[in-house]
Design a protein around this motif. Sequence first.
Motif, PDB file in Angstrom:
ATOM      1  N   LYS A 121       0.844  -1.184   0.000  1.00  0.00           N
ATOM      2  CA  LYS A 121       0.000   0.000   0.000  1.00  0.00           C
ATOM      3  C   LYS A 121       0.878   1.231   0.000  1.00  0.00           C
ATOM      4  O   LYS A 121       1.886   1.287   0.699  1.00  0.00           O
ATOM      5  CB  LYS A 121      -0.892   0.013   1.255  1.00  0.00           C
ATOM      6  N   PRO A 122       0.498   2.238  -0.747  1.00  0.00           N
ATOM      7  CA  PRO A 122       1.303   3.462  -0.763  1.00  0.00           C
ATOM      8  C   PRO A 122       1.193   4.188   0.577  1.00  0.00           C
ATOM      9  O   PRO A 122       0.142   4.205   1.212  1.00  0.00           O
ATOM     10  CB  PRO A 122       0.708   4.282  -1.899  1.00  0.00           C
ATOM     11  N   ARG A 123       2.269   4.783   1.010  1.00  0.00           N
ATOM     12  CA  ARG A 123       2.287   5.512   2.273  1.00  0.00           C
ATOM     13  C   ARG A 123       1.638   6.889   2.084  1.00  0.00           C
ATOM     14  O   ARG A 123       1.799   7.525   1.058  1.00  0.00           O
ATOM     15  CB  ARG A 123       3.716   5.685   2.768  1.00  0.00           C
ATOM     16  N   LYS A 124       0.968   7.280   3.116  1.00  0.00           N
ATOM     17  CA  LYS A 124       0.373   8.604   3.082  1.00  0.00           C
ATOM     18  C   LYS A 124       1.394   9.638   3.461  1.00  0.00           C
ATOM     19  O   LYS A 124       2.220   9.408   4.346  1.00  0.00           O
ATOM     20  CB  LYS A 124      -0.814   8.683   4.043  1.00  0.00           C
TER      21      LYS A 124
END
Length: 70
Positions: A64-67
């Motif tokens: 998942k891409p990091r925020k």
Amino acid sequence: MTASKTLFRATRSETRADVTDRAAREIIDAEAAARNQRIARLRSLRLQSEAAARQVSKAKPAAKPRKKAG
């Protein structure tokens, strides 16, 4: 008779050029056959490696891409 003695033996109707041509063609054909075998072996190894890599990539879940903070 061994293969090497019969390989380059000329008959009366063959000239030296014919003997040389025949010997050269046999050598070239043998090299081409060896090259084709090597290519086939390497191709199958590459395909197996690519298939294994695909299996590994399917087994891993997508990250998942990091925020971004901010």
